[in-house]
Design a protein around this motif. Structure first.
Motif, PDB file in Angstrom:
ATOM      1  N   GLU A  34       0.836  -1.204   0.000  1.00 17.89           N
ATOM      2  CA  GLU A  34       0.000   0.000   0.000  1.00 17.89           C
ATOM      3  C   GLU A  34       0.874   1.260   0.000  1.00 17.89           C
ATOM      4  O   GLU A  34       0.607   2.215  -0.737  1.00 17.89           O
ATOM      5  CB  GLU A  34      -0.911  -0.012   1.226  1.00 17.89           C
ATOM      6  CG  GLU A  34      -1.777   1.224   1.385  1.00 17.89           C
ATOM      7  CD  GLU A  34      -2.854   1.348   0.323  1.00 17.89           C
ATOM      8  OE1 GLU A  34      -3.398   2.461   0.127  1.00 17.89           O
ATOM      9  OE2 GLU A  34      -3.166   0.322  -0.321  1.00 17.89           O
ATOM     10  N   PRO A  68      -6.332   6.896   5.803  1.00 16.34           N
ATOM     11  CA  PRO A  68      -6.641   5.623   6.471  1.00 16.34           C
ATOM     12  C   PRO A  68      -6.359   4.435   5.552  1.00 16.34           C
ATOM     13  O   PRO A  68      -6.505   4.523   4.330  1.00 16.34           O
ATOM     14  CB  PRO A  68      -8.135   5.737   6.778  1.00 16.34           C
ATOM     15  CG  PRO A  68      -8.422   7.204   6.742  1.00 16.34           C
ATOM     16  CD  PRO A  68      -7.488   7.793   5.732  1.00 16.34           C
ATOM     17  N   PHE A  69      -5.928   3.330   6.168  1.00 16.33           N
ATOM     18  CA  PHE A  69      -5.681   2.089   5.428  1.00 16.33           C
ATOM     19  C   PHE A  69      -6.192   0.931   6.274  1.00 16.33           C
ATOM     20  O   PHE A  69      -5.797   0.765   7.426  1.00 16.33           O
ATOM     21  CB  PHE A  69      -4.193   1.922   5.141  1.00 16.33           C
ATOM     22  CG  PHE A  69      -3.829   0.558   4.614  1.00 16.33           C
ATOM     23  CD1 PHE A  69      -4.464   0.052   3.488  1.00 16.33           C
ATOM     24  CD2 PHE A  69      -2.868  -0.225   5.235  1.00 16.33           C
ATOM     25  CE1 PHE A  69      -4.149  -1.198   2.988  1.00 16.33           C
ATOM     26  CE2 PHE A  69      -2.534  -1.474   4.749  1.00 16.33           C
ATOM     27  CZ  PHE A  69      -3.178  -1.959   3.622  1.00 16.33           C
ATOM     28  N   ASN A  70      -7.116   0.152   5.709  1.00 10.28           N
ATOM     29  CA  ASN A  70      -7.705  -0.965   6.436  1.00 10.28           C
ATOM     30  C   ASN A  70      -7.217  -2.280   5.852  1.00 10.28           C
ATOM     31  O   ASN A  70      -7.171  -2.469   4.631  1.00 10.28           O
ATOM     32  CB  ASN A  70      -9.233  -0.917   6.376  1.00 10.28           C
ATOM     33  CG  ASN A  70      -9.792   0.264   7.145  1.00 10.28           C
ATOM     34  OD1 ASN A  70      -9.327   0.550   8.248  1.00 10.28           O
ATOM     35  ND2 ASN A  70     -10.765   0.952   6.563  1.00 10.28           N
ATOM     36  N   TYR A  71      -6.849  -3.187   6.745  1.00 12.05           N
ATOM     37  CA  TYR A  71      -6.438  -4.538   6.349  1.00 12.05           C
ATOM     38  C   TYR A  71      -7.242  -5.535   7.167  1.00 12.05           C
ATOM     39  O   TYR A  71      -7.107  -5.600   8.391  1.00 12.05           O
ATOM     40  CB  TYR A  71      -4.941  -4.725   6.594  1.00 12.05           C
ATOM     41  CG  TYR A  71      -4.468  -6.139   6.368  1.00 12.05           C
ATOM     42  CD1 TYR A  71      -4.294  -6.637   5.082  1.00 12.05           C
ATOM     43  CD2 TYR A  71      -4.192  -6.990   7.437  1.00 12.05           C
ATOM     44  CE1 TYR A  71      -3.871  -7.934   4.860  1.00 12.05           C
ATOM     45  CE2 TYR A  71      -3.765  -8.284   7.235  1.00 12.05           C
ATOM     46  CZ  TYR A  71      -3.607  -8.755   5.941  1.00 12.05           C
ATOM     47  OH  TYR A  71      -3.180 -10.051   5.727  1.00 12.05           O
ATOM     48  N   LYS A  72      -8.092  -6.289   6.497  1.00 10.61           N
ATOM     49  CA  LYS A  72      -8.944  -7.279   7.157  1.00 10.61           C
ATOM     50  C   LYS A  72      -9.672  -6.673   8.356  1.00 10.61           C
ATOM     51  O   LYS A  72      -9.594  -7.169   9.478  1.00 10.61           O
ATOM     52  CB  LYS A  72      -8.110  -8.494   7.586  1.00 10.61           C
ATOM     53  CG  LYS A  72      -7.557  -9.296   6.423  1.00 10.61           C
ATOM     54  CD  LYS A  72      -6.826 -10.529   6.893  1.00 10.61           C
ATOM     55  CE  LYS A  72      -6.328 -11.348   5.702  1.00 10.61           C
ATOM     56  NZ  LYS A  72      -5.595 -12.567   6.132  1.00 10.61           N
ATOM     57  N   ARG A  73     -10.319  -5.535   8.121  1.00 11.44           N
ATOM     58  CA  ARG A  73     -11.130  -4.829   9.116  1.00 11.44           C
ATOM     59  C   ARG A  73     -10.310  -4.235  10.252  1.00 11.44           C
ATOM     60  O   ARG A  73     -10.856  -3.858  11.294  1.00 11.44           O
ATOM     61  CB  ARG A  73     -12.199  -5.760   9.701  1.00 11.44           C
ATOM     62  CG  ARG A  73     -13.165  -6.315   8.664  1.00 11.44           C
ATOM     63  CD  ARG A  73     -14.206  -7.198   9.317  1.00 11.44           C
ATOM     64  NE  ARG A  73     -15.122  -7.740   8.310  1.00 11.44           N
ATOM     65  CZ  ARG A  73     -16.111  -8.592   8.597  1.00 11.44           C
ATOM     66  NH1 ARG A  73     -16.300  -8.974   9.860  1.00 11.44           N
ATOM     67  NH2 ARG A  73     -16.898  -9.045   7.637  1.00 11.44           N
ATOM     68  N   THR A  74      -8.994  -4.155  10.068  1.00 15.31           N
ATOM     69  CA  THR A  74      -8.132  -3.533  11.072  1.00 15.31           C
ATOM     70  C   THR A  74      -7.507  -2.284  10.463  1.00 15.31           C
ATOM     71  O   THR A  74      -6.953  -2.332   9.358  1.00 15.31           O
ATOM     72  CB  THR A  74      -7.011  -4.493  11.510  1.00 15.31           C
ATOM     73  OG1 THR A  74      -7.605  -5.669  12.069  1.00 15.31           O
ATOM     74  CG2 THR A  74      -6.100  -3.834  12.544  1.00 15.31           C
ATOM     75  N   ALA A  75      -7.616  -1.164  11.173  1.00 14.80           N
ATOM     76  CA  ALA A  75      -7.032   0.084  10.683  1.00 14.80           C
ATOM     77  C   ALA A  75      -5.535   0.072  10.960  1.00 14.80           C
ATOM     78  O   ALA A  75      -5.091  -0.138  12.093  1.00 14.80           O
ATOM     79  CB  ALA A  75      -7.695   1.269  11.379  1.00 14.80           C
ATOM     80  N   LEU A  76      -4.735   0.260   9.914  1.00 17.37           N
ATOM     81  CA  LEU A  76      -3.279   0.289  10.047  1.00 17.37           C
ATOM     82  C   LEU A  76      -2.763   1.688   9.762  1.00 17.37           C
ATOM     83  O   LEU A  76      -3.323   2.421   8.945  1.00 17.37           O
ATOM     84  CB  LEU A  76      -2.623  -0.701   9.077  1.00 17.37           C
ATOM     85  CG  LEU A  76      -3.043  -2.166   9.186  1.00 17.37           C
ATOM     86  CD1 LEU A  76      -2.261  -2.992   8.179  1.00 17.37           C
ATOM     87  CD2 LEU A  76      -2.821  -2.677  10.592  1.00 17.37           C
ATOM     88  N   SER A  77      -1.665   2.039  10.417  1.00 15.88           N
ATOM     89  CA  SER A  77      -1.023   3.330  10.171  1.00 15.88           C
ATOM     90  C   SER A  77      -0.009   3.182   9.048  1.00 15.88           C
ATOM     91  O   SER A  77       0.855   2.317   9.081  1.00 15.88           O
ATOM     92  CB  SER A  77      -0.313   3.823  11.438  1.00 15.88           C
ATOM     93  OG  SER A  77       0.467   4.963  11.140  1.00 15.88           O
ATOM     94  N   CYS A  78      -0.147   4.054   8.052  1.00 19.71           N
ATOM     95  CA  CYS A  78       0.775   4.047   6.917  1.00 19.71           C
ATOM     96  C   CYS A  78       1.676   5.279   6.960  1.00 19.71           C
ATOM     97  O   CYS A  78       2.331   5.615   5.985  1.00 19.71           O
ATOM     98  CB  CYS A  78      -0.022   4.004   5.608  1.00 19.71           C
ATOM     99  SG  CYS A  78       0.923   3.533   4.151  1.00 19.71           S
TER     100      CYS A  78
END
Length: 759
Positions: free
Chosen positions: A377, A427-437
């Protein structure tokens, strides 16, 4: 496969099988050589072994009743690796054979000597080997005898080979007519093989008679053109399959070759009869008669697949497999090209070094699949922020580089960096989890910050270090002061390593006093550097060394070792000091073995677990590997070691930490205590922390207490303990027993002043 192979294993096996001796009847002559070898070396067993792909077969033996062995447990497996004689005085002591079944069991081999057998140098097909259950070291004369016998065996093999070859020649003479037929068939076979090779290699031959202008093709050329063999080709038909520009290029080359009698090779685009676009390589040689060229000939090869494969290999070698971005090597090449162009065009080149913040947290908490998704991403977002002439590359891990090649102004790099930070912050979501990019960026611009690739990358890295140290999520442009700071930091790291070797670091101890009774309840171990030239230095002079994880861990280990040693000495002197608190950094938690190390140190010093308190700041809770920190603190607390939360309330505090982690004491930071008499906000914060501790059953310790009024305020509001210059500065271990003997709690409670020995 659990045994070594010679480098030329395939050739060696071919040599062995070509001898056609495997599985043949026993040879009385070779059996006699084995018997002679036994007598000469006075050993019970001798054999001539031929080492096949997976087994060793005995061609001749003496004192041995087996037909062979597996290659895995064969000593000959090791003998054939070299042209030298292998001597094993005691196999039970040789790591290669310690677990060998013929060593641990019957025939219980101890002594072994083996000579490699080779008809041609380097191709060892077997060995002459002798062994005994008794260890021994053979003499040089005995080793030479084994070598002589090995040469006799090789001569026997050569005799066998010559006999077989002679018999074959006689058979050939008896069937001379058949041989002629075989040769005819072989000629046909070779012609067929040549045609097959042409098909597989997509190659064909051509020739051109200069006098008659007659052109001839092999079947391979017809296949490349996509035409049916049979008709006589002409120049016009041959050239019509090349695009106009390629056709002109070939004709020019061909005419030059005929004129100057020169060979050439050329790669050209090509269109076959079915309209497929291909790439071909055409070579040309010329044949002359005196000064006249009579013939031109060469090959035509379809190299389309070859070029595509080369392109794929180049891409794999120069691009990151996960993100598809250029890698470090390709980025370096492009940067050097951009710098050369910038010197001619007077334009600027920008290098933006991007590091993703908290990437390791994602890997540790959600796994590498989530980390990989985050990297992909980030790569896509970075690529979307640049122009066609610019480039994004992945340097490795969570580090990327953005190369800006055509900047009109040096400020363009900072503008691009802010654009990138904005893109990464989405915002970046991976499998319904918000990740910090989010990321941090270090900026360097040529020519201001360097004119060569090495300097520019180094300065961008220095700027990135400053960006990460400045709170992360920001972009920092390089300036020369950063270089000076970096060099100073490197020099400090080197000097600290020397100080560690010389034992210049040692703990000093500052007492913690009960505000209710005035007694000393314990101490905090504070690190001091006894510098040979600058004297005694506090952490303010060297605190940045704790940014280096390795140094921080080493210093933590030394501090623990010294502190437990000092506590044991005090106890031996009858000094009841209470407890000692030591500070532990994030780096010491990272390795995951902190509880074991701390408890082992206490056990070595024969100290009760409650004698030690571990102090941590809340930045440890907020760092990477939170689960490791929690598990470590819980293990220590369960063992009896107390946990103190240092610098509470300085900006990183979260009340959830008091619930999630085992905390026995809260330390109120000195910044709140300093103005407690005059600043109502500081006073309110201190009261709130004390009341919070009382509500949760957690003891409170105030740091930096310097005046009786501060002590009185803290006592009146229920603070449990205090430490600071009001009571004592930090003292070396040797002075603690005297401090304890001279301490007067009543005087401390009476007017808030410590006795003279404390200061």
């Amino acid at each position: 496969m659990d045994y070594p192979l010679p480098e030329n294993e395939a050739e060696r096996l071919a040599e062995l099988h070509a001898l056609e001796i495997l599985g043949t009847a026993p040879s009385p002559e070779l059996d006699g050589v084995c018997a002679l070898a036994r007598d000469m070396l006075d050993v019970p067993c001798a054999a001539i072994g031929l080492v096949d792909r997976e087994s060793q077969w005995f061609k001749a033996t003496s004192g041995v009743d087996w037909e062979g062995t597996s290659r895995t447990h064969s000593f000959s497996t090791w003998t054939i690796l070299s042209s030298d004689i292998l001597v094993v005085p005691d196999a039970s002591r040789d790591p290669r054979f310690t677990n060998n079944i013929y060593v641990t069991g019957a025939p219980n081999i101890r002594f072994y000597i083996g000579a490699p057998l080779a008809l041609r140098p380097g191709l060892n097909i077997g060995t002459l080997c002798l062994w005994s259950p008794e260890p021994r070291t053979p003499s040089l004369a005995e080793i030479e005898r084994v070598g002589h016998l090995a040469r006799i065996i090789v001569d026997q093999f050569r005799l066998h080979e010559a006999t077989r070859r002679t018999k074959r020649d006689l058979d050939h003479r008896r069937v001379s007519q058949s041989l002629l037929e075989m040769q005819s068939r072989e000629l046909w076979r070779r012609q067929s093989l040549l045609a097959q090779t042409e098909r597989l290699a997509r190659v064909g031959g051509w020739e051109f008679d200069v006098a008659t202008e007659r052109l001839n093709w092999s079947d391979g050329v017809y296949r490349i053109y996509g035409l049916t063999p049979g008709f006589a080709p002409d120049q016009e038909r041959a050239l019509s399959h090349f695009p106009p520009e390629a056709r002109q290029q070939f004709v020019k080359k061909f005419n030059t070759a005929l004129r100057h009698r020169e060979a050439f090779e050329i790669e050209l685009p090509f269109v076959d009869a079915q309209g497929n676009h291909r790439l071909v390589r055409k070579t040309c040689q010329v044949e002359t008669d005196g000064d006249t060229v009579v013939r031109a000939f060469g090959i035509l090869q379809d190299i389309t697949e070859q070029k595509e494969a080369e392109q794929r290999m180049w891409h794999m070698a120069n691009h990151d497999a996960l993100t598809g971005l250029p890698n470090r090597g390709l980025m370096r090449e492009r940067l050097e090209v951009a710098l050369r162009r910038s010197r001619r065009s007077q334009r600027y080149v920008g290098v933006l070094l991007v590091d993703l913040d908290q990437f390791k947290d994602v890997n540790d908490s959600l796994g590498h699949d989530a980390g990989d998704a985050l990297l992909v991403e980030a790569a896509q977002r970075l690529s979307g922020c640049i122009g066609d002439a610019d480039m994004v590359a992945r340097l490795g891990g969570d580090e990327f580089i953005v190369l800006l090649t055509r900047m009109d102004s040096p400020t363009d790099a900072a503008v691009a960096a802010q654009h990138i930070l904005s893109a990464l912050s989405l915002p970046f979501n991976y499998k319904r989890t918000a990740l910090s990019c989010r990321g941090s960026i270090g900026i360097a611009v040529a020519p201001e910050h360097g004119t060569d690739a090495t300097t520019l990358l180094k300065n961008a890295d220095i700027a990135l270090y400053r960006a990460k140290g400045g709170g992360r999520g920001i972009a920092v442009e390089y300036d020369t002061r950063m270089q000076q700071a970096t060099e100073k930091r490197i020099q400090l790291y080197a000097r600290v390593r020397l100080a560690l070797r010389n034992g210049e670091f040692q703990p000093y101890y500052q007492p913690k006093v009960s505000l209710r009774t005035g007694t000393i309840v314990g101490y905090e171990a504070l690190l001091r550097w006894r510098h040979p030239r600058r004297g005694l230095l506090g952490p303010q002079e060297f605190g940045q060394i704790f940014d280096d994880a390795d140094l921080a861990t080493i210093i933590g280990e030394r501090l623990l070792e010294a502190t437990t040693r000092d506590m044991a000495n005090w106890i031996a002197q009858g000094c009841d000091f209470g407890h000692v608190a030591i500070n532990v950094t994030s780096s010491e938690f990272a390795r995951g073995e902190l509880p074991e190390r701390v408890l082992a140190a206490l056990d070595r010093a024969r100290l009760a677990r409650e004698r030690l308190t571990i102090e941590v700041t809340e930045t440890v809770f907020l760092g990477r590997g939170t689960d490791v920190v929690r598990n470590s603190l819980q293990a220590l607390n369960s063992a009896g070691v107390r946990i103190a939360l240092d610098d509470f309330g300085t900006g990183y505090a979260s009340l959830s930490h008091l619930k999630q982690f085992p905390v026995d004491r809260i330390k109120i930071d000195r910044s709140f205590v300093h103005d407690i008499e005059h600043d109502v906000d500081d006073a309110a914060i201190v009261r709130a922390v004390i009341h919070l501790g009382q509500s949760l059953g957690i003891e409170t310790v105030a740091e930096g207490v310097e005046t009786p009024a501060q002590a009185a305020y803290l006592r009146a509001n229920g603070c449990d303990y205090a430490q600071g210059f009001l009571y004592s500065k930090a003292l070396p271990a040797s002075r603690i027993p005297a401090l304890m003997r001279g301490w007067d709690p009543a005087e401390v409670i009476g007017d808030g002043l410590a006795i003279g020995v404390a200061n």
